[in-house]
Design an enzyme around this catalytic site. Structure first.
Site, mmCIF file in Angstrom:
data_model
loop_
_atom_site.group_PDB
_atom_site.id
_atom_site.type_symbol
_atom_site.label_atom_id
_atom_site.label_comp_id
_atom_site.label_asym_id
_atom_site.label_seq_id
_atom_site.Cartn_x
_atom_site.Cartn_y
_atom_site.Cartn_z
ATOM 1 N N ASP A 255 -0.163 -9.374 -4.160
ATOM 2 C CA ASP A 255 0.976 -9.172 -3.860
ATOM 3 C C ASP A 255 1.064 -7.899 -3.350
ATOM 4 O O ASP A 255 2.128 -7.714 -2.464
ATOM 5 C CB ASP A 255 2.227 -9.778 -4.643
ATOM 6 C CG ASP A 255 2.080 -11.466 -4.362
ATOM 7 O OD1 ASP A 255 1.468 -12.077 -3.588
ATOM 8 O OD2 ASP A 255 3.387 -11.930 -4.915
ATOM 9 N N ALA B 234 -0.774 -7.111 -0.446
ATOM 10 C CA ALA B 234 -0.434 -7.361 0.648
ATOM 11 C C ALA B 234 1.054 -6.849 1.158
ATOM 12 O O ALA B 234 1.169 -6.495 2.313
ATOM 13 C CB ALA B 234 -0.134 -8.848 0.267
ATOM 14 N N TYR B 235 1.788 -6.315 0.343
ATOM 15 C CA TYR B 235 3.526 -5.088 0.307
ATOM 16 C C TYR B 235 2.475 -3.985 1.101
ATOM 17 O O TYR B 235 3.221 -3.732 2.233
ATOM 18 C CB TYR B 235 3.693 -5.033 -0.950
ATOM 19 C CG TYR B 235 4.310 -3.356 -0.452
ATOM 20 C CD1 TYR B 235 5.710 -4.254 -0.194
ATOM 21 C CD2 TYR B 235 4.190 -2.833 -0.908
ATOM 22 C CE1 TYR B 235 6.578 -3.203 0.274
ATOM 23 C CE2 TYR B 235 5.479 -1.520 -1.010
ATOM 24 C CZ TYR B 235 6.635 -2.016 -0.417
ATOM 25 O OH TYR B 235 7.322 -0.842 -0.701
ATOM 26 N N LEU B 236 2.140 -3.459 0.419
ATOM 27 C CA LEU B 236 1.501 -2.104 0.850
ATOM 28 C C LEU B 236 1.209 -2.360 2.267
ATOM 29 O O LEU B 236 0.813 -1.706 3.867
ATOM 30 C CB LEU B 236 -0.090 -1.480 -0.133
ATOM 31 C CG LEU B 236 0.556 -0.839 -1.109
ATOM 32 C CD1 LEU B 236 -0.909 0.149 -1.901
ATOM 33 C CD2 LEU B 236 1.874 -0.258 -1.382
ATOM 34 N N LYS C 255 2.763 -2.510 5.266
ATOM 35 C CA LYS C 255 4.272 -1.306 5.357
ATOM 36 C C LYS C 255 3.240 -0.975 6.487
ATOM 37 O O LYS C 255 3.868 -0.162 7.219
ATOM 38 C CB LYS C 255 4.272 -1.315 4.126
ATOM 39 C CG LYS C 255 5.982 -1.620 3.214
ATOM 40 C CD LYS C 255 6.857 -1.787 4.247
ATOM 41 C CE LYS C 255 8.156 -2.651 3.726
ATOM 42 N NZ LYS C 255 9.217 -2.860 4.045
#
Length: 224
Positions: free
Chosen positions: A127, A130-132, A135
């Site tokens: 996760d 995926a977040y990095l 963004k």
């Protein structure tokens, strides 16, 4: 009076920004995805608009943005949402807003990102990776959008009261910053046309918020 459309208005930064804009006499249009959140935005002093950016079309979002002077994108899928929703919200929502802004007559676009989102990450980070990625990709798209963009990359976010003082630069080094101060920073960027074209990291520091924006807007090489 400035009219600002906030995507992610029910989030922790978004709701602070709605309240701050209302207190200083500006109009905040809060884009939210649940009906009960519309009333909450009204309680903060803004105008809630019900629209789910994961399913909305460019035309639907453009209609919601029409009349705004600026868009602030501070939406995020949040903890525990999984890689797919981080892609559809943190990245897809931003791309949708970037596409919807011009037909709505909006050129100014401020995006809340995160410190270190361009840093290498282990492929098994799940996760977090995926977040990095979401963004970082959203920021890259915005920088090439042709909009009058500002990208703000705060460090670790806290619920501490506003100090009114920050460190703002292309690279500040790690640190934390209160959500209240990030909301004040967004408002200061809205007031400073010269802040467009800049990508900054932000953490707690010793410079008054508005002063930091003015100084960095004049710093050679501060824009990305």
């Amino acid at each position: 009076m400035t009219t600002v459309a906030i995507i992610g208005a029910h989030g922790k930064i978004g709701r602070r920004l709605v309240r701050l804009l209302a207190q200083r006499g500006d109009k905040a249009i809060g884009i939210v995805r649940r009906a009960d959140q519309v009333d909450f935005i009204a309680e903060l002093g803004g105008t809630g608009v019900l629209l789910d950016i994961e399913s909305a079309t460019v035309e639907e979002l453009a209609e919601a943005l029409t009349g705004a002077d600026a868009v602030v994108f501070t939406a995020g899928a949040g903890a525990g949402s999984g890689p797919l929703r981080k892609r559809t919200v943190d990245y897809g929502g931003s791309v949708l807003a970037q596409a919807a802004a011009p037909p709505a007559g909006v050129r100014r676009f401020i995006q809340i990102s995160g410190m270190g989102v361009d840093d290498p990450v282990a492929p098994d980070s799940g996760d977090w990776a995926a977040y990095l990625g979401a963004k970082s990709d959203a920021d890259r798209r915005l920088r090439s959008s042709g909009l009058q963009w500002t990208i703000l990359r705060p460090g670790t976010l806290t619920d501490a009261p506003s100090s009114g003082q920050i460190s703002l630069a292309k690279s500040t080094g790690p640190g934390s910053v209160s959500r209240d101060d990030v909301a004040e920073l967004i408002a200061a960027c809205l007031d400073a046309p010269a802040s467009a074209g800049n990508q900054w990291e932000v953490r707690e520091g010793s410079a008054p918020v508005a002063q930091a924006v003015t100084e960095q807007s004049r710093t050679p090489g501060s824009a990305s």
